[in-house]
Design a protein around this motif. Structure first.
Motif, PDB file in Angstrom:
ATOM      1  N   LYS A 648     -46.067 -34.340  11.081  1.00 27.49           N
ATOM      2  CA  LYS A 648     -45.625 -35.246  12.147  1.00 27.49           C
ATOM      3  C   LYS A 648     -46.711 -36.257  12.490  1.00 27.49           C
ATOM      4  O   LYS A 648     -46.437 -37.450  12.715  1.00 27.49           O
ATOM      5  CB  LYS A 648     -45.248 -34.421  13.386  1.00 27.49           C
ATOM      6  CG  LYS A 648     -44.544 -35.215  14.465  1.00 27.49           C
ATOM      7  CD  LYS A 648     -43.212 -35.736  13.958  1.00 27.49           C
ATOM      8  CE  LYS A 648     -42.547 -36.626  15.001  1.00 27.49           C
ATOM      9  NZ  LYS A 648     -41.365 -37.300  14.449  1.00 27.49           N
ATOM     10  N   ALA A 649     -47.958 -35.787  12.539  1.00 28.90           N
ATOM     11  CA  ALA A 649     -49.068 -36.680  12.898  1.00 28.90           C
ATOM     12  C   ALA A 649     -49.220 -37.806  11.879  1.00 28.90           C
ATOM     13  O   ALA A 649     -49.466 -38.963  12.252  1.00 28.90           O
ATOM     14  CB  ALA A 649     -50.363 -35.879  12.991  1.00 28.90           C
ATOM     15  N   LEU A 650     -49.076 -37.489  10.609  1.00 31.06           N
ATOM     16  CA  LEU A 650     -49.206 -38.528   9.585  1.00 31.06           C
ATOM     17  C   LEU A 650     -48.052 -39.522   9.664  1.00 31.06           C
ATOM     18  O   LEU A 650     -48.225 -40.714   9.410  1.00 31.06           O
ATOM     19  CB  LEU A 650     -49.276 -37.888   8.188  1.00 31.06           C
ATOM     20  CG  LEU A 650     -50.578 -37.125   7.904  1.00 31.06           C
ATOM     21  CD1 LEU A 650     -50.500 -36.429   6.536  1.00 31.06           C
ATOM     22  CD2 LEU A 650     -51.779 -38.060   7.944  1.00 31.06           C
ATOM     23  N   GLU A 651     -46.860 -39.028  10.025  1.00 32.77           N
ATOM     24  CA  GLU A 651     -45.727 -39.941  10.228  1.00 32.77           C
ATOM     25  C   GLU A 651     -46.033 -40.901  11.367  1.00 32.77           C
ATOM     26  O   GLU A 651     -45.753 -42.103  11.289  1.00 32.77           O
ATOM     27  CB  GLU A 651     -44.455 -39.147  10.541  1.00 32.77           C
ATOM     28  CG  GLU A 651     -43.892 -38.394   9.345  1.00 32.77           C
ATOM     29  CD  GLU A 651     -42.712 -37.506   9.721  1.00 32.77           C
ATOM     30  OE1 GLU A 651     -42.268 -36.760   8.847  1.00 32.77           O
ATOM     31  OE2 GLU A 651     -42.267 -37.558  10.898  1.00 32.77           O
ATOM     32  N   VAL A 652     -46.610 -40.359  12.468  1.00 33.38           N
ATOM     33  CA  VAL A 652     -46.963 -41.196  13.618  1.00 33.38           C
ATOM     34  C   VAL A 652     -48.018 -42.215  13.215  1.00 33.38           C
ATOM     35  O   VAL A 652     -47.937 -43.400  13.572  1.00 33.38           O
ATOM     36  CB  VAL A 652     -47.487 -40.302  14.770  1.00 33.38           C
ATOM     37  CG1 VAL A 652     -48.123 -41.157  15.866  1.00 33.38           C
ATOM     38  CG2 VAL A 652     -46.355 -39.465  15.346  1.00 33.38           C
ATOM     39  N   TYR A 653     -49.000 -41.778  12.463  1.00 34.44           N
ATOM     40  CA  TYR A 653     -50.081 -42.674  12.042  1.00 34.44           C
ATOM     41  C   TYR A 653     -49.519 -43.821  11.193  1.00 34.44           C
ATOM     42  O   TYR A 653     -49.830 -44.989  11.417  1.00 34.44           O
ATOM     43  CB  TYR A 653     -51.119 -41.885  11.246  1.00 34.44           C
ATOM     44  CG  TYR A 653     -52.295 -42.722  10.792  1.00 34.44           C
ATOM     45  CD1 TYR A 653     -53.366 -42.981  11.655  1.00 34.44           C
ATOM     46  CD2 TYR A 653     -52.329 -43.262   9.509  1.00 34.44           C
ATOM     47  CE1 TYR A 653     -54.433 -43.765  11.242  1.00 34.44           C
ATOM     48  CE2 TYR A 653     -53.388 -44.048   9.089  1.00 34.44           C
ATOM     49  CZ  TYR A 653     -54.435 -44.299   9.958  1.00 34.44           C
ATOM     50  OH  TYR A 653     -55.498 -45.078   9.549  1.00 34.44           O
ATOM     51  N   ASP A 654     -48.660 -43.471  10.224  1.00 35.94           N
ATOM     52  CA  ASP A 654     -48.096 -44.503   9.343  1.00 35.94           C
ATOM     53  C   ASP A 654     -47.239 -45.483  10.154  1.00 35.94           C
ATOM     54  O   ASP A 654     -47.252 -46.691   9.914  1.00 35.94           O
ATOM     55  CB  ASP A 654     -47.252 -43.849   8.239  1.00 35.94           C
ATOM     56  CG  ASP A 654     -48.116 -43.097   7.238  1.00 35.94           C
ATOM     57  OD1 ASP A 654     -49.329 -43.385   7.187  1.00 35.94           O
ATOM     58  OD2 ASP A 654     -47.593 -42.208   6.536  1.00 35.94           O
ATOM     59  N   ARG A 655     -46.493 -44.947  11.104  1.00 39.47           N
ATOM     60  CA  ARG A 655     -45.645 -45.831  11.926  1.00 39.47           C
ATOM     61  C   ARG A 655     -46.506 -46.759  12.768  1.00 39.47           C
ATOM     62  O   ARG A 655     -46.190 -47.937  12.955  1.00 39.47           O
ATOM     63  CB  ARG A 655     -44.743 -44.960  12.813  1.00 39.47           C
ATOM     64  CG  ARG A 655     -43.887 -45.777  13.731  1.00 39.47           C
ATOM     65  CD  ARG A 655     -42.526 -45.189  14.004  1.00 39.47           C
ATOM     66  NE  ARG A 655     -41.795 -46.155  14.819  1.00 39.47           N
ATOM     67  CZ  ARG A 655     -41.655 -46.061  16.141  1.00 39.47           C
ATOM     68  NH1 ARG A 655     -42.143 -45.015  16.780  1.00 39.47           N
ATOM     69  NH2 ARG A 655     -41.023 -46.989  16.807  1.00 39.47           N
ATOM     70  N   ALA A 656     -47.598 -46.223  13.304  1.00 40.08           N
ATOM     71  CA  ALA A 656     -48.498 -47.043  14.118  1.00 40.08           C
ATOM     72  C   ALA A 656     -49.075 -48.194  13.294  1.00 40.08           C
ATOM     73  O   ALA A 656     -49.188 -49.323  13.769  1.00 40.08           O
ATOM     74  CB  ALA A 656     -49.619 -46.170  14.677  1.00 40.08           C
ATOM     75  N   ILE A 657     -49.437 -47.906  12.055  1.00 39.37           N
ATOM     76  CA  ILE A 657     -49.959 -48.965  11.174  1.00 39.37           C
ATOM     77  C   ILE A 657     -48.900 -50.047  10.975  1.00 39.37           C
ATOM     78  O   ILE A 657     -49.182 -51.248  11.029  1.00 39.37           O
ATOM     79  CB  ILE A 657     -50.372 -48.370   9.806  1.00 39.37           C
ATOM     80  CG1 ILE A 657     -51.530 -47.375   9.984  1.00 39.37           C
ATOM     81  CG2 ILE A 657     -50.753 -49.474   8.825  1.00 39.37           C
ATOM     82  CD1 ILE A 657     -52.816 -47.984  10.457  1.00 39.37           C
ATOM     83  N   GLU A 658     -47.658 -49.591  10.761  1.00 33.05           N
ATOM     84  CA  GLU A 658     -46.566 -50.570  10.575  1.00 33.05           C
ATOM     85  C   GLU A 658     -46.367 -51.428  11.818  1.00 33.05           C
ATOM     86  O   GLU A 658     -46.018 -52.608  11.735  1.00 33.05           O
ATOM     87  CB  GLU A 658     -45.249 -49.842  10.271  1.00 33.05           C
ATOM     88  CG  GLU A 658     -45.188 -49.252   8.876  1.00 33.05           C
ATOM     89  CD  GLU A 658     -43.879 -48.498   8.647  1.00 33.05           C
ATOM     90  OE1 GLU A 658     -43.008 -48.565   9.536  1.00 33.05           O
ATOM     91  OE2 GLU A 658     -43.774 -47.836   7.600  1.00 33.05           O
ATOM     92  N   GLU A 659     -46.609 -50.823  13.010  1.00 35.48           N
ATOM     93  CA  GLU A 659     -46.402 -51.544  14.267  1.00 35.48           C
ATOM     94  C   GLU A 659     -47.589 -52.428  14.640  1.00 35.48           C
ATOM     95  O   GLU A 659     -47.598 -53.083  15.672  1.00 35.48           O
ATOM     96  CB  GLU A 659     -46.131 -50.545  15.404  1.00 35.48           C
ATOM     97  CG  GLU A 659     -44.839 -49.767  15.256  1.00 35.48           C
ATOM     98  CD  GLU A 659     -43.615 -50.670  15.407  1.00 35.48           C
ATOM     99  OE1 GLU A 659     -43.719 -51.697  16.096  1.00 35.48           O
ATOM    100  OE2 GLU A 659     -42.562 -50.350  14.809  1.00 35.48           O
ATOM    101  N   GLY A 660     -48.620 -52.396  13.817  1.00 38.17           N
ATOM    102  CA  GLY A 660     -49.742 -53.305  14.060  1.00 38.17           C
ATOM    103  C   GLY A 660     -51.032 -52.655  14.503  1.00 38.17           C
ATOM    104  O   GLY A 660     -52.021 -53.353  14.788  1.00 38.17           O
TER     105      GLY A 660
END
Length: 666
Positions: A648-660
């Motif tokens: 879950k944490a890696l999913e959050v990290y990847d999403r955060a990168i996508e969001e800027g």
């Protein structure tokens, strides 16, 4: 390692073949032929084999095969004796058998005209004729469970301008092949004249490295003679079953052969022994002879050289290939070669998983399966074991450990030869169950490579349940094989069995109760009857007039057509199917470790910054913000992070990168 004396090996082999033939309801010589071919295919001596028998005036043949590029046509014949230690294979016998094979080749066209198209003999002749049209070499094989007294083999000859080789596999050679423990007989290469070299002795004992330049034509000729045997220790060749022609390498060979040495990385090879030319000061300056040569990196280069030499008809004059040769003892081969391959491979990275996970699978399967006792098949009857032969010949070795007659008899009773199965069998059972009959039809080696690939992608949890259910797949496969025999599948029985099994498993959604098969050590009457219903329908699709059955069965298109056969599960079978498909747990430990490693590569401060950024920007959901905060806290306190939390944490990290989000933002 204990070994059976030759006489015991002969008795054991003859008895096993008789038992196998009885179980398959087949003829003993054909069963023996198929058995030998399976051994040789596993070692890369033969490929694409079909067992089909015909004899007539002055002719006898037991089947044919061909190389992957169809440049080599193989013909097989067999001499089987029920008393192999009393009978001998004389030089006259050997000559007669080879002469009959060659006579068959001569008369194949006229023989075909005497048999209808669907018959085994018609397809045998047709297949041989088609292959002969494009072949550049013919190999004749004679298999026997007797010792040959012939000191020499027939001289190479030719057939309609094609070179003809003779290969005799008698009892002694089969014995050496089975008990050597090596993948196959070592390849011995002579260099005349010797090739110049620069050799350096390692500080490690029994290890030296030599640099040399090999003529490209010599390498192509080596591949022509030994084929994939030359690449047995090549990881990529093993995974892909065969090397393929590389377009870039081929263009260089065709257009700029003089620059090949400059452009190509060359080959990495190993050998277990070498004969060097030494100068006056004892330094190694030339290679005269290599024993146990293996190309562990550079399979594509070697195969492409061969392709250009044979198919493009280039003589490879002026083409040179650099070679790094490592000399080591045979005991160190399997320990050192994977590392050489891994570190020397630069075109496509071969990971540590490629090199080790598959071996781990087979070691684990062997270890656990040896602890299992199969339930008795009759009330009060004896229990038996299924024997997984991870290493070729290990059954014979295990038997040889029991020196007393009574002990050996007990071993055979508890571990019947009919319950022995090899790695290639296991791959066949699993791939048929999983709906991959076209891969099964591509032969033991290619099917095994595909199986290994799938195991690497989705490693199963290997426990007692997995082993029992896999063996149950084998019992199912063997039962359907008997059904195919009843329906006269003939030389295509193996293909029909694979397709019928796959379609049955696919149609039932893999809800056939494997645990029940294991408990009863047989399949139910309902399954057998369903296979009888299905088998003729499958045969109509797989064995079609005008199609080369062996090639057609290898295609995914064939499987698509078999999958579309209108067929309904009989009520009797439907009633005993499980509610859900049989499940196999996937071993995710390695993947989880990789994910945890990735998570820990992200600095604690970056997780803290991500949490702050998420709160300030509200770009993430509250739950996602909390995950980032939680991970930061656990990293700060060295707390345990579960696999689910990592994911879950890696999913959050990847999403955060996508969001800027960026840890380096001003």
């Amino acid at each position: 390692m204990a070994e059976l004396p030759l006489a015991d090996y002969a008795r054991t082999l003859t008895g096993d073949i008789q038992t196998l033939a009885e179980a398959e309801d087949g003829s003993i010589p054909k069963t023996f032929t198929r058995w030998v071919l399976e051994q040789l295919e596993e070692s890369g001596f033969v490929s694409n084999m079909t067992v089909a028998y015909h004899s007539g005036h002055g002719v006898m043949v037991y089947g044919f095969g061909y190389s992957d590029d169809r440049s080599v046509l193989d013909l097989y014949t067999t001499d089987f004796s029920l008393d192999p230690m009393a009978d001998r294979l004389t030089k006259a016998d050997v000559t007669r058998h080879f002469r009959r094979l060659l006579a068959f080749l001569q008369k194949a066209s006229s023989i075909r005209g005497n048999f209808d198209q669907p018959t085994e003999v018609h397809q045998l002749c047709e297949g041989v004729e088609k292959l002969l049209a494009n072949a550049s070499k013919v190999r004749l094989f004679l298999f026997s469970n007797c010792e040959s007294t012939a000191r020499t083999q027939p001289e190479p000859t030719d057939f309609q301008g094609l070179p003809v080789e003779h290969h005799l596999w008698d009892l002694a050679r089969l014995y050496r092949h089975q008990t050597s423990g090596a993948a196959s007989e070592p390849i011995v290469v002579e260099f005349d004249p010797p090739i110049s070299c620069l050799s350096v002795q390692s500080i490690e004992p029994n290890l030296s490295v030599t640099l040399a330049v090999v003529p490209g034509r010599h390498l192509a000729e080596l591949y022509e003679e030994h084929r994939t045997r030359l690449l047995e220790l090549n990881v990529r060749a093993f995974l892909q079953a065969r090397s393929t022609v590389n377009r870039g390498i081929r263009l260089t060979l065709l257009n700029e052969p003089g620059r090949f040495l400059a452009y190509n990385n060359g080959i990495t090879a190993t050998a277990t022994d070498a004969e060097f030319v030494e100068d006056a000061e004892g330094r190694r300056v030339g290679i005269r002879r290599l024993t146990g040569l293996q190309i562990v990196n550079g399979g594509q280069t070697t195969a492409t050289l061969h392709h250009v030499f044979k198919r493009d008809k280039r003589d490879l004059a002026g083409v040179s290939v650099q070679m790094k040769l490592t000399l080591m003892s045979s005991d160190d081969l399997m320990k050192i070669v994977p590392s050489i391959s891994r570190y020397s491979n630069t075109q496509n990275k071969v990971t540590l998983v490629d090199l080790s996970a598959n071996d781990k699978f087979h070691v684990e399967f062997e270890r656990i399966s040896r602890t299992l006792w199969a339930p008795p098949t009759t009330a009060g009857g004896p229990q038996t074991r299924w024997f997984y032969e991870r290493a070729r010949g290990s059954y014979a070795v295990e038997e040889a450990k029991h020196t007393a007659v009574a002990a050996r008899r007990k071993f055979k009773a508890e571990t019947p030869a009919a319950q022995r199965f090899a790695k290639s069998d296991l791959a066949k059972f699993v791939n048929a169950w999983n709906g991959l009959p076209h891969l099964v039809s591509r032969g033991a080696q290619k099917n095994f490579a595909a199986f290994q690939d799938n195991v690497k992608k989705q490693p199963p949890v290997i426990d007692a349940d997995y082993c029992r259910r896999t063996i149950a797949m084998g019992i199912l496969f063997k039962a359907i094989d008997r059904v195919a025999k009843v329906h006269d599948a003939g030389s295509h029985k193996a293909l029909i069995t694979a397709y019928t099994t796959a379609r049955l498993c696919e149609e039932t959604g893999r809800r056939i109760d494997l645990d029940r098969i294991w408990r009863e050590q047989k399949v139910s009457d309902a399954v057998v009857q369903a296979a009888h219903d299905l088998c003729p329908l499958v045969m109509d699709i797989v064995i079609q007039d005008g199609k080369h059955v062996t090639e057609w069965a290898k295609s995914s298109k064939c499987w698509e057509e078999v999958s579309c056969i209108p067929w309904t599960i009989p009520d009797e079978l439907a009633e005993e199917l499980l509610a859900r498909p049989v499940e196999f747990a996937v071993d995710t430990r390695e993947e989880e470790e990789e994910q945890l490693s990735r998570l820990k590569q992200i600095e604690l401060s970056e997780w803290e910054m991500l949490a702050d950024w998420a709160r300030e920007t509200r770009a993430l959901e509250l739950a996602e913000q909390q995950i980032a905060t939680m991970i930061a806290a656990k990293l700060a306190t060295n707390g345990t992070i579960t696999a689910a939390q990592v994911r879950k944490a890696l999913e959050v990290y990847d999403r955060a990168i996508e969001e800027g989000f960026s840890a380096f933002a001003p």
